[in-house]
Design a protein around this motif. Structure first.
Motif, PDB file in Angstrom:
ATOM      1  N   VAL A 126      22.990  30.531  29.901  1.00  0.00           N
ATOM      2  CA  VAL A 126      23.278  29.546  30.936  1.00  0.00           C
ATOM      3  C   VAL A 126      23.754  28.227  30.326  1.00  0.00           C
ATOM      4  O   VAL A 126      24.658  27.591  30.827  1.00  0.00           O
ATOM      5  N   ARG A 127      23.136  27.847  29.197  1.00  0.00           N
ATOM      6  CA  ARG A 127      23.573  26.623  28.524  1.00  0.00           C
ATOM      7  C   ARG A 127      23.880  26.921  27.056  1.00  0.00           C
ATOM      8  O   ARG A 127      23.317  27.822  26.460  1.00  0.00           O
TER       9      ARG A 127
ATOM     10  N   TYR B 289      30.131  25.306  37.333  1.00  0.00           N
ATOM     11  CA  TYR B 289      29.681  25.211  35.932  1.00  0.00           C
ATOM     12  C   TYR B 289      28.912  26.448  35.468  1.00  0.00           C
ATOM     13  O   TYR B 289      28.597  26.569  34.299  1.00  0.00           O
ATOM     14  N   CYS B 290      28.615  27.361  36.388  1.00  0.00           N
ATOM     15  CA  CYS B 290      27.556  28.335  36.108  1.00  0.00           C
ATOM     16  C   CYS B 290      28.051  29.744  35.797  1.00  0.00           C
ATOM     17  O   CYS B 290      28.885  30.312  36.508  1.00  0.00           O
TER      18      CYS B 290
ATOM     19  N   GLN C 250      17.869  33.949  42.351  1.00  0.00           N
ATOM     20  CA  GLN C 250      18.678  32.760  42.034  1.00  0.00           C
ATOM     21  C   GLN C 250      18.805  31.857  43.258  1.00  0.00           C
ATOM     22  O   GLN C 250      18.972  30.661  43.134  1.00  0.00           O
TER      23      GLN C 250
ATOM     24  N   THR D   9      14.572  30.288  43.178  1.00  0.00           N
ATOM     25  CA  THR D   9      14.920  28.910  43.442  1.00  0.00           C
ATOM     26  C   THR D   9      15.577  28.809  44.808  1.00  0.00           C
ATOM     27  O   THR D   9      16.169  29.764  45.270  1.00  0.00           O
TER      28      THR D   9
ATOM     29  N   PRO E  46      16.998  22.154  43.186  1.00  0.00           N
ATOM     30  CA  PRO E  46      17.951  21.487  42.292  1.00  0.00           C
ATOM     31  C   PRO E  46      19.013  20.712  43.054  1.00  0.00           C
ATOM     32  O   PRO E  46      19.565  21.231  44.025  1.00  0.00           O
TER      33      PRO E  46
ATOM     34  N   GLN F 139      21.428  18.754  41.143  1.00  0.00           N
ATOM     35  CA  GLN F 139      22.507  18.796  40.131  1.00  0.00           C
ATOM     36  C   GLN F 139      23.216  17.463  39.911  1.00  0.00           C
ATOM     37  O   GLN F 139      23.454  17.080  38.781  1.00  0.00           O
TER      38      GLN F 139
ATOM     39  N   ARG G  10      29.069  22.871  45.135  1.00  0.00           N
ATOM     40  CA  ARG G  10      27.689  23.105  45.561  1.00  0.00           C
ATOM     41  C   ARG G  10      27.542  23.284  47.080  1.00  0.00           C
ATOM     42  O   ARG G  10      26.533  23.782  47.551  1.00  0.00           O
TER      43      ARG G  10
ATOM     44  N   ASP H  68      16.554  20.441  39.327  1.00  0.00           N
ATOM     45  CA  ASP H  68      17.403  20.506  38.130  1.00  0.00           C
ATOM     46  C   ASP H  68      18.552  19.538  38.331  1.00  0.00           C
ATOM     47  O   ASP H  68      18.981  19.306  39.469  1.00  0.00           O
ATOM     48  N   CYS H  69      19.068  19.036  37.215  1.00  0.00           N
ATOM     49  CA  CYS H  69      20.152  18.072  37.309  1.00  0.00           C
ATOM     50  C   CYS H  69      21.007  18.160  36.043  1.00  0.00           C
ATOM     51  O   CYS H  69      20.493  18.381  34.944  1.00  0.00           O
ATOM     52  N   ILE H  70      22.308  18.027  36.235  1.00  0.00           N
ATOM     53  CA  ILE H  70      23.239  18.094  35.100  1.00  0.00           C
ATOM     54  C   ILE H  70      23.896  16.726  34.927  1.00  0.00           C
ATOM     55  O   ILE H  70      24.369  16.157  35.919  1.00  0.00           O
TER      56      ILE H  70
ATOM     57  N   VAL I  14      22.421  18.294  29.659  1.00  0.00           N
ATOM     58  CA  VAL I  14      23.787  17.823  29.461  1.00  0.00           C
ATOM     59  C   VAL I  14      24.698  18.996  29.798  1.00  0.00           C
ATOM     60  O   VAL I  14      24.425  20.135  29.417  1.00  0.00           O
ATOM     61  N   TYR I  15      25.759  18.725  30.526  1.00  0.00           N
ATOM     62  CA  TYR I  15      26.690  19.793  30.902  1.00  0.00           C
ATOM     63  C   TYR I  15      27.273  20.455  29.650  1.00  0.00           C
ATOM     64  O   TYR I  15      27.650  19.784  28.700  1.00  0.00           O
ATOM     65  N   SER I  16      27.326  21.781  29.679  1.00  0.00           N
ATOM     66  CA  SER I  16      28.049  22.469  28.606  1.00  0.00           C
ATOM     67  C   SER I  16      29.012  23.483  29.217  1.00  0.00           C
ATOM     68  O   SER I  16      28.649  24.218  30.136  1.00  0.00           O
TER      69      SER I  16
ATOM     70  N   ARG J 160      30.952  26.693  30.006  1.00  0.00           N
ATOM     71  CA  ARG J 160      30.588  28.096  29.845  1.00  0.00           C
ATOM     72  C   ARG J 160      31.787  28.993  30.116  1.00  0.00           C
ATOM     73  O   ARG J 160      32.570  28.737  31.039  1.00  0.00           O
TER      74      ARG J 160
HETATM   75  N1  SAH Z   1      19.935  29.631  40.432  1.00  0.00           N
HETATM   76  C1  SAH Z   1      19.241  28.506  40.073  1.00  0.00           C
HETATM   77  C2  SAH Z   1      19.218  28.147  38.596  1.00  0.00           C
HETATM   78  C3  SAH Z   1      20.312  28.560  37.738  1.00  0.00           C
HETATM   79  S1  SAH Z   1      20.416  28.070  36.086  1.00  0.00           S
HETATM   80  C4  SAH Z   1      19.763  27.391  40.903  1.00  0.00           C
HETATM   81  O1  SAH Z   1      20.839  27.442  41.429  1.00  0.00           O
HETATM   82  O2  SAH Z   1      19.060  26.435  41.017  1.00  0.00           O
HETATM   83  C5  SAH Z   1      19.248  26.771  35.873  1.00  0.00           C
HETATM   84  C6  SAH Z   1      19.847  25.411  35.726  1.00  0.00           C
HETATM   85  O3  SAH Z   1      20.635  25.314  34.559  1.00  0.00           O
HETATM   86  C7  SAH Z   1      20.772  24.976  36.836  1.00  0.00           C
HETATM   87  O4  SAH Z   1      20.086  24.543  37.963  1.00  0.00           O
HETATM   88  C8  SAH Z   1      21.556  23.867  36.182  1.00  0.00           C
HETATM   89  O5  SAH Z   1      20.925  22.618  36.322  1.00  0.00           O
HETATM   90  C9  SAH Z   1      21.561  24.260  34.703  1.00  0.00           C
HETATM   91  N2  SAH Z   1      22.893  24.729  34.266  1.00  0.00           N
HETATM   92  C10 SAH Z   1      23.561  25.819  34.674  1.00  0.00           C
HETATM   93  N3  SAH Z   1      24.757  25.898  34.069  1.00  0.00           N
HETATM   94  C11 SAH Z   1      24.867  24.815  33.267  1.00  0.00           C
HETATM   95  C12 SAH Z   1      25.877  24.328  32.393  1.00  0.00           C
HETATM   96  N4  SAH Z   1      27.029  24.953  32.240  1.00  0.00           N
HETATM   97  N5  SAH Z   1      25.624  23.198  31.701  1.00  0.00           N
HETATM   98  C13 SAH Z   1      24.451  22.526  31.853  1.00  0.00           C
HETATM   99  N6  SAH Z   1      23.464  22.934  32.673  1.00  0.00           N
HETATM  100  C14 SAH Z   1      23.671  24.072  33.377  1.00  0.00           C
END
Ligand code: SAH
Ligand code: SF4
Length: 426
Positions: free
Chosen positions: A37-38, A148-149, A186, A220, A247, A249, A261, A287-289, A319-321, A323
């Motif tokens: 995920v990160r 981002y996911c 999820q 979640t 979350p 974000q 979102r 959760d927050c990015i 921190v955003y990464s 993917r």
């Molecule tokens: N399905 C869940 C969680 C998924 S992943 C949801 O939607 O809440 C868990 C957390 O990782 C996410 O909520 C997000 O804050 C973080 N995350 C996911 N992809 C990321 C990315 N590319 N860079 C940084 N954080 C990320």
């Protein structure tokens, strides 16, 4: 999710006569279950595999990689890690024994198929070590495609599990002494969306009726799909714990749009208010990015504004990464890493003081704690959780493990509470 997949594999292997060891250096087989995920988790994984490689050279250990990185890399994994014996994706974990056996014969075993509605996806791990709390998977995959996911790409589309099957599993768990279940998915709020089966709030109501189960949690929820009916369950269903992980974000509508979102901050805050109206003491985590492409100072300030306004009980911040496969990884408006990190440190500092403040506010209160195990802090202390999911450490003894006790809070810290036993019966 990953932790639970590990439990499932462990359960399958224990049934087949394997034994678990905590010491990698004496193991005959090492399975590395991964998360992609990160980026940070991925980097850690590759350096860990480097260490395992030298161990394999010395001891001939059978080495396997499972989970999301396996699924992301697919066949390429054998080029990146030519020394492994098997690799399977999250939808193939029911084949773990076969993977080990083939690997042991020096035949590289790979399986990255997306098994769709395969019933094995919902393997019931049962309970191990007589735990009083456990996870129950209610759905897999995700249809949301937050920009981002990577999850939808490595865990596939959303598949809900039959409600009857879930209820039967929880009844069995309750008979074995499980007192707390955490329902996993999820985005649990879209459970059974478009299917002819009960929706999530109804599922909660039915689980609430199961004799022996005393606490229900879930992770979640997606803010867009958090329904009024679900909000209503808090404070109504007595077993549903007063905690929600929701979350957000980002606190900026502009960034949320880029993240795909599907909600704005006004809607998010309204839902928080409704939750608090329904259940005053509900604990709210998120959760927050930070540093998403295009996040300007002004956007980050809006995130901070939201954090100060809502006063979360805790935030997992990242921190955003970029993917692989994701839309966001094609965006060019990147935030410099150093700036993103600076924002993260600032955010975490502010949140830490809010959490500390909230936890100090618990001092003098009495809570019910489901005791888990010896505390990480001290061998004489035991640790458990409140209904609001806060960790409490207190002087206790082994026979309290797996039971509810009544504890008075004497001190609040940033990551936990310190308590004093009041009664062995909660
Ligand atoms: N399905 C869940 C969680 C998924 S992943 C949801 O939607 O809440 C868990 C957390 O990782 C996410 O909520 C997000 O804050 C973080 N995350 C996911 N992809 C990321 C990315 N590319 N860079 C940084 N954080 C990320
Ligand atoms: Fe990823 Fe969004 Fe799905 Fe959560 S809801 S798993 S963040 S795509």
């Amino acid at each position: 999710m990953n932790e639970h997949d590990t439990e499932k594999m462990e359960h399958l292997l224990l049934k087949d006569g394997f034994e678990r060891t905590q010491d990698v250096s004496v193991a005959d087989v090492v399975i590395v279950n991964t998360c992609c995920v990160r980026e940070k988790a991925e980097q850690k994984f590759y350096s860990f595999m480097g260490r395992l490689r030298s161990m394999k050279n010395r001891r001939g250990t059978i080495l396997g990689v499972t989970g999301c990185i396996a699924q992301m890399e697919k066949e390429h994994i054998k080029e990146r890690l030519p020394f492994i014996d098997f690799s399977i994706g999250p939808s193939s974990i029911h084949r773990i024994k076969e993977a080990i056996e083939e690997g042991a014969k020096n035949k590289l075993f790979l399986d990255f198929s997306d098994n769709g509605c395969n019933p094995y996806l919902f393997i019931k791990p049962g309970i191990m070590n007589k735990k009083a709390k456990t996870y129950v998977t209610i759905m897999k995959g995700c249809n949301n495609f937050c920009s981002y996911c990577i999850v939808p790409y490595v865990r596939g589309r959303e598949v809900s599990r039959e409600s009857e099957d879930i209820i039967k599993e929880i009844e069995d768990l309750a008979m074995q002494g499980v007192k707390e279940v955490t329902l996993l998915g999820q985005n649990v709020n879209s459970y059974n969306k478009g299917r002819d089966d009960i929706a999530f709030p109804e599922l909660l109501k039915r689980i609430n009726e199961i004799h022996g189960i005393e606490r229900i949690r879930f992770v979640t929820s997606h803010p867009r799909d958090l329904s009024f009916e679900l909000i209503d369950c808090f404070g109504t269903l007595e077993k549903l714990c007063e905690h929600i992980h929701l979350p957000f974000q980002s606190g900026s509508d502009k960034v949320l749009k880029l993240m795909n979102r599907g909600y704005g901050i006004k809607e998010y805050v309204e839902k928080i208010m409704m939750l608090r109206n329904r259940c005053e003491d509900i604990s709210i985590t998120a959760d927050c990015i930070v540093g998403f492409p295009g996040e300007e100072e002004e956007d980050f300030n809006k995130t901070m504004e939201l954090i100060r306004h809502v006063r979360f009980d805790g935030i997992f911040s990242f921190v955003y990464s970029p993917r692989k496969y994701t839309f966001a990884s094609t965006l060019s408006d990147e935030v410099p890493k150093a700036l993103a990190l600076e924002r993260l440190v600032y955010l975490q500092g502010v949140q830490k003081s809010i959490t500390l403040d909230k936890n100090r506010g618990m001092e003098g209160k009495e809570v019910d704690v489901l005791v888990e195990d010896v505390s990480k802090n001290s061998k004489e202390d035991f640790a458990g959780r409140t209904r609001t999911n806060k960790i409490v450490n207190f002087r206790g003894n082994q026979d309290m493990a797996g039971r509810f006790v009544r504890v008075g809070i004497i001190k609040g810290y940033a990551n936990s509470l310190k308590g004093e036993l009041i009664s062995k019966e909660a």
